[in-house]
Scaffold this motif. Structure first.
Motif, PDB file in Angstrom:
ATOM      1  N   THR A  62     -53.207 -21.670 -46.761  1.00  0.00           N
ATOM      2  CA  THR A  62     -54.029 -21.078 -46.029  1.00  0.00           C
ATOM      3  C   THR A  62     -53.566 -19.889 -45.394  1.00  0.00           C
ATOM      4  O   THR A  62     -52.320 -19.678 -44.856  1.00  0.00           O
ATOM      5  CB  THR A  62     -54.237 -22.014 -44.699  1.00  0.00           C
ATOM      6  N   ILE A  63     -54.250 -18.576 -45.685  1.00  0.00           N
ATOM      7  CA  ILE A  63     -53.734 -17.299 -45.173  1.00  0.00           C
ATOM      8  C   ILE A  63     -54.340 -16.800 -44.108  1.00  0.00           C
ATOM      9  O   ILE A  63     -55.819 -16.915 -43.719  1.00  0.00           O
ATOM     10  CB  ILE A  63     -53.956 -16.392 -46.333  1.00  0.00           C
ATOM     11  N   ASP A  71     -46.959  -1.501 -53.235  1.00  0.00           N
ATOM     12  CA  ASP A  71     -47.369  -2.550 -54.343  1.00  0.00           C
ATOM     13  C   ASP A  71     -46.986  -3.807 -53.693  1.00  0.00           C
ATOM     14  O   ASP A  71     -47.006  -5.085 -54.471  1.00  0.00           O
ATOM     15  CB  ASP A  71     -46.556  -2.254 -55.592  1.00  0.00           C
ATOM     16  N   SER A  72     -46.685  -4.057 -52.474  1.00  0.00           N
ATOM     17  CA  SER A  72     -46.146  -5.437 -51.899  1.00  0.00           C
ATOM     18  C   SER A  72     -47.221  -5.795 -50.890  1.00  0.00           C
ATOM     19  O   SER A  72     -47.612  -5.154 -49.928  1.00  0.00           O
ATOM     20  CB  SER A  72     -44.879  -5.235 -51.259  1.00  0.00           C
ATOM     21  N   VAL A  73     -47.417  -7.311 -50.869  1.00  0.00           N
ATOM     22  CA  VAL A  73     -48.346  -7.838 -49.930  1.00  0.00           C
ATOM     23  C   VAL A  73     -47.661  -9.067 -49.309  1.00  0.00           C
ATOM     24  O   VAL A  73     -47.075  -9.696 -50.128  1.00  0.00           O
ATOM     25  CB  VAL A  73     -49.672  -8.177 -50.541  1.00  0.00           C
ATOM     26  N   VAL A  74     -47.690  -9.038 -47.972  1.00  0.00           N
ATOM     27  CA  VAL A  74     -47.048 -10.266 -47.371  1.00  0.00           C
ATOM     28  C   VAL A  74     -48.454 -10.867 -46.824  1.00  0.00           C
ATOM     29  O   VAL A  74     -49.023 -10.405 -45.850  1.00  0.00           O
ATOM     30  CB  VAL A  74     -46.108  -9.868 -46.363  1.00  0.00           C
ATOM     31  N   MET A  75     -48.344 -12.446 -47.000  1.00  0.00           N
ATOM     32  CA  MET A  75     -49.332 -13.188 -46.382  1.00  0.00           C
ATOM     33  C   MET A  75     -48.771 -14.163 -45.376  1.00  0.00           C
ATOM     34  O   MET A  75     -47.823 -15.012 -45.886  1.00  0.00           O
ATOM     35  CB  MET A  75     -50.169 -13.677 -47.262  1.00  0.00           C
ATOM     36  N   LEU A  76     -49.187 -14.469 -44.323  1.00  0.00           N
ATOM     37  CA  LEU A  76     -48.724 -15.543 -43.726  1.00  0.00           C
ATOM     38  C   LEU A  76     -49.798 -16.646 -43.365  1.00  0.00           C
ATOM     39  O   LEU A  76     -50.764 -16.442 -43.234  1.00  0.00           O
ATOM     40  CB  LEU A  76     -48.192 -14.946 -42.164  1.00  0.00           C
ATOM     41  N   GLY A  77     -49.195 -17.844 -43.249  1.00  0.00           N
ATOM     42  CA  GLY A  77     -50.270 -18.828 -43.154  1.00  0.00           C
ATOM     43  C   GLY A  77     -49.531 -20.348 -43.085  1.00  0.00           C
ATOM     44  O   GLY A  77     -48.572 -20.453 -42.517  1.00  0.00           O
ATOM     45  N   THR A  78     -50.293 -21.384 -43.610  1.00  0.00           N
ATOM     46  CA  THR A  78     -49.759 -22.621 -43.846  1.00  0.00           C
ATOM     47  C   THR A  78     -49.773 -23.026 -45.360  1.00  0.00           C
ATOM     48  O   THR A  78     -50.754 -22.816 -45.892  1.00  0.00           O
ATOM     49  CB  THR A  78     -50.502 -23.557 -42.944  1.00  0.00           C
ATOM     50  N   GLN A  89     -47.811 -30.610 -43.962  1.00  0.00           N
ATOM     51  CA  GLN A  89     -48.251 -29.346 -43.444  1.00  0.00           C
ATOM     52  C   GLN A  89     -46.877 -28.425 -43.150  1.00  0.00           C
ATOM     53  O   GLN A  89     -46.304 -29.221 -42.252  1.00  0.00           O
ATOM     54  CB  GLN A  89     -49.297 -29.227 -42.852  1.00  0.00           C
ATOM     55  N   THR A  90     -46.627 -27.124 -43.425  1.00  0.00           N
ATOM     56  CA  THR A  90     -45.814 -26.591 -42.988  1.00  0.00           C
ATOM     57  C   THR A  90     -46.254 -24.868 -42.822  1.00  0.00           C
ATOM     58  O   THR A  90     -46.862 -24.529 -43.697  1.00  0.00           O
ATOM     59  CB  THR A  90     -44.555 -26.585 -43.695  1.00  0.00           C
ATOM     60  N   PRO A  91     -45.490 -24.177 -41.633  1.00  0.00           N
ATOM     61  CA  PRO A  91     -45.825 -22.905 -41.740  1.00  0.00           C
ATOM     62  C   PRO A  91     -45.253 -22.348 -43.093  1.00  0.00           C
ATOM     63  O   PRO A  91     -44.069 -22.704 -43.724  1.00  0.00           O
ATOM     64  CB  PRO A  91     -45.011 -22.205 -40.485  1.00  0.00           C
ATOM     65  N   VAL A 108     -42.092 -17.398 -52.234  1.00  0.00           N
ATOM     66  CA  VAL A 108     -42.382 -18.232 -51.068  1.00  0.00           C
ATOM     67  C   VAL A 108     -41.406 -18.351 -49.918  1.00  0.00           C
ATOM     68  O   VAL A 108     -40.252 -18.716 -50.212  1.00  0.00           O
ATOM     69  CB  VAL A 108     -42.729 -19.528 -51.694  1.00  0.00           C
ATOM     70  N   TYR A 109     -41.837 -18.252 -48.836  1.00  0.00           N
ATOM     71  CA  TYR A 109     -40.941 -18.392 -47.500  1.00  0.00           C
ATOM     72  C   TYR A 109     -41.608 -19.757 -46.755  1.00  0.00           C
ATOM     73  O   TYR A 109     -42.474 -19.558 -46.295  1.00  0.00           O
ATOM     74  CB  TYR A 109     -40.556 -17.361 -46.596  1.00  0.00           C
TER      75      TYR A 109
END
Length: 125
Positions: A62-63, A71-78, A89-91, A108-109
């Motif tokens: 889930t973003i 050219d870099s994209v960072v997405m945060l979610g779960t 489920q994890t951040p 992946v982080y």
């Protein structure tokens, strides 16, 4: 454009669409998991995604926020799914590095402890 491609890749993950994931990866695609393990090559990652979707059959991401720079994209979610009949489920965060209209790197982080704990419990039985 980079954000659209990164989101298309994430959407393909959510649909478990191996063909679309393969189409969106560069031939020398690099996947780096949250422990730093690396898998190089589109063919290896096609196999890797198929295996992961077998292991976690309802895996989705889930973003909630997206940031881009060049050219870099960072997405945060779960990230979430079910492993051995146990939901987790994890951040999480993902970094996509694009080359043209393709994903050259997917990193992946995430805190993998929820799924690792389930794996340890199952291994103990």
């Amino acid at each position: 454009m980079p954000e659209l491609t990164a989101h298309a890749f994430a959407n393909a993950i959510n649909r478990h669409n191996i063909e679309e994931l393969t189409t969106l990866m560069t031939e020398d695609h690099l996947f780096i998991d949250s422990l730093g393990a690396q898998v190089q090559g589109r063919d290896k990652m096609t196999t890797g995604w198929a295996a992961y979707f077998q292991m976690v059959p309802d895996y989705t991401i889930t973003i909630e926020e997206t940031y881009s720079d060049g050219d870099s994209v960072v997405m945060l979610g779960t990230a979430q799914g079910t492993y051995a009949a146990t939901q987790w489920q994890t951040p999480a965060a993902w970094k996509a590095r694009l080359r043209g209209a393709l994903v050259a790197e997917w990193r992946v982080y995430a805190d993998n402890e929820p799924i690792r704990a389930i794996m340890r419990r199952n291994a103990a039985h």
